[in-house]
Design an enzyme around this catalytic site. Structure first.
Site, PDB file in Angstrom:
ATOM      1  N   ALA A 198       0.854  -1.185   0.000  1.00 40.44           N
ATOM      2  CA  ALA A 198       0.000   0.000   0.000  1.00 40.44           C
ATOM      3  C   ALA A 198       0.892   1.238   0.000  1.00 40.44           C
ATOM      4  O   ALA A 198       2.098   1.152   0.236  1.00 40.44           O
ATOM      5  CB  ALA A 198      -0.927  -0.002   1.213  1.00 40.44           C
ATOM      6  N   LYS A 199       0.303   2.376  -0.268  1.00 39.72           N
ATOM      7  CA  LYS A 199       1.049   3.636  -0.221  1.00 39.72           C
ATOM      8  C   LYS A 199       0.061   4.780  -0.148  1.00 39.72           C
ATOM      9  O   LYS A 199      -1.086   4.668  -0.600  1.00 39.72           O
ATOM     10  CB  LYS A 199       1.915   3.800  -1.471  1.00 39.72           C
ATOM     11  CG  LYS A 199       3.140   4.687  -1.253  1.00 39.72           C
ATOM     12  CD  LYS A 199       4.234   3.949  -0.489  1.00 39.72           C
ATOM     13  CE  LYS A 199       5.481   4.810  -0.375  1.00 39.72           C
ATOM     14  NZ  LYS A 199       6.582   4.061   0.279  1.00 39.72           N
TER      15      LYS A 199
END
Length: 423
Positions: free
Chosen positions: A112-113
């Site tokens: 994720a980011k």
């Protein structure tokens, strides 16, 4: 290469670079290629509006993102970037690289980011806090210790993580230290986290240098980017006896044939906020940095820094990717033809996510390890991962990057295959 309507057609974009890296690994995945589209499509992408009351009473709006690329192997894991050039497409690529990175290290995470398009240097401390808290509230329904765990990245730090943890905790009605990593130690953070990414670059660099017959004490090193990752890796190589001959950051480029005094430069940077004006080295032009003679290059800034032209001009024998996606695919081909070894980002800079994993585990148990224990565990995991990837590269006769993707994608797609599709 992709049917996603919200990505650009630019061949050198971060997302295009990631997709090209995936394409190169497909011939080595066997029956698992049936599931390969999983890698090309983020699971979830959230765009949020962040209205912010400024100190002067005006209201400005900032755009924020949180992308969860793949959750097949565990909750999402990835940093939050505050930078004026942040885009959805960039955050997608960074989240995808986190998926690969977690898998190649065999950590129980997906990728994720997050990011906000803002220059945090232009905000007061109170404005930065309000921005962070509103952003956290906007993405709060998709993050959590078992869902998605943010961490620091470019433009964020332990204080930002403390605000995120507090905001999430207030919204759920219970102190939840495990919702983020990279927090201050007294709020459930882990010892060794601040220097973990730079230490990982050093550990994998030492192992790779030994593999190709480089004596580090005799090496000349160039570092592009002198933030947390670049400065720590430079300091560790300096302590091991290497000469750090060239350094570049957003403010300028330095060169000294006899080697730069890293402790003196770190003191200068703390006092002045950048390397600009440092008097104990020669100030050189930006592009001249890439033309200097050195043995090891550490790109530790942003994506897309090693272009075809720069790859053709480099004099080094080893590239250690401290940044995410610093080498364009076409440049990768040139480096391989020139027999320049590249330790890819998904291994080289994975020290941060590894110690983030340690922090997450410690928060669940409320039992914390010493910094010596942290470093020993980090070194062991990084070395084991590099050995596995190196052996894979030799068996397939491919680059370390393609081998890393082969190891990671096998793990990701096996999890996807065995979990099946719902409904």
């Amino acid at each position: 290469m992709t049917a996603l309507s919200y990505v650009s057609d630019e061949a050198d974009s971060a997302w295009a670079t990631y997709l090209a890296q995936v394409e190169r690994v497909l011939p080595y995945l066997g029956d698992l290629t049936r599931w390969a589209d999983t890698l090309r499509h983020p699971k979830r992408a959230l765009i949020v509006d962040i209205p912010l009351e400024m100190d002067d009473g005006s209201v400005r709006h900032f755009e924020g993102y949180r992308v969860q690329h793949n959750l097949s192997r565990g909750p999402g894991k990835g940093g939050v970037r505050f930078h004026p050039d942040v885009t959805l497409e960039e955050v997608m690529a960074l989240s995808a690289w986190m998926t690969i990175k977690s898998a190649v290290l065999n950590l129980p995470f997906g990728g994720a980011k997050g990011g906000v398009r803002v220059d945090p240097r232009e905000l007061s401390i109170k404005e930065l806090e309000r921005l962070t808290r509103r952003y956290t509230s906007e993405i709060g329904n998709i993050i959590g210790p078992q869902q998605d765990i943010p961490a620091p990245d470019v433009g964020t730090n332990a204080q930002v993580m403390a605000w995120m943890m507090d905001t999430y905790s207030m919204n759920v009605g219970a102190t939840t230290t495990g919702v983020v990593t990279g927090k201050p130690v007294h709020l459930g953070g882990s010892l060794g986290r601040v220097k973990a990414t730079g230490r990982g670059v050093f550990v994998t660099g030492m192992a790779a240098a030994q593999r190709i017959g480089l004596e580090v004490k005799a090496c000349r090193v160039a570092v592009q980017g002198f933030g947390n990752v670049g400065s720590v890796s430079a300091e560790l190589f300096y302590q091991r006896g290497a000469k750090i001959v060239a350094i570049q950051d957003h403010s300028g480029s330095l060169y000294r044939e006899e080697g730069i005094d890293i402790p003196a430069l770190l003191t200068w940077q703390r006092e002045h906020g950048s390397i600009a004006g440092f008097t104990q080295a020669e100030n050189i032009r930006h592009e001249a940095f890439w033309l200097k003679s050195f043995d090891i290059l550490i790109p530790a800034a942003l994506e897309g820094q090693i272009t075809e032209a720069r790859a053709s001009a480099l004099s080094c024998k080893l590239v250690l990717e401290g940044a995410n996606g610093p080498t364009l695919p076409a440049a990768d081909d040139i480096l391989r033809k020139r027999q320049i070894t590249v330790v890819p980002d998904v291994i080289c800079n994975a020290g941060g996510v590894t110690v983030s994993y340690f922090e997450w585990v410690q928060d669940f148990s409320s039992f914390f390890w010493t910094e010596e224990e942290i470093n020993q565990r980090l070194d062991s995991i990084m070395n084991d991962a590099l050995i596995a990837v190196w052996n894979k590269a030799e068996s397939l006769n491919v680059t370390l990057r393609t081998a890393a993707y082969a190891v990671a994608c096998e793990r990701i797609l096996m999890a996807r295959k065995d979990r099946g599709l719902y409904p």
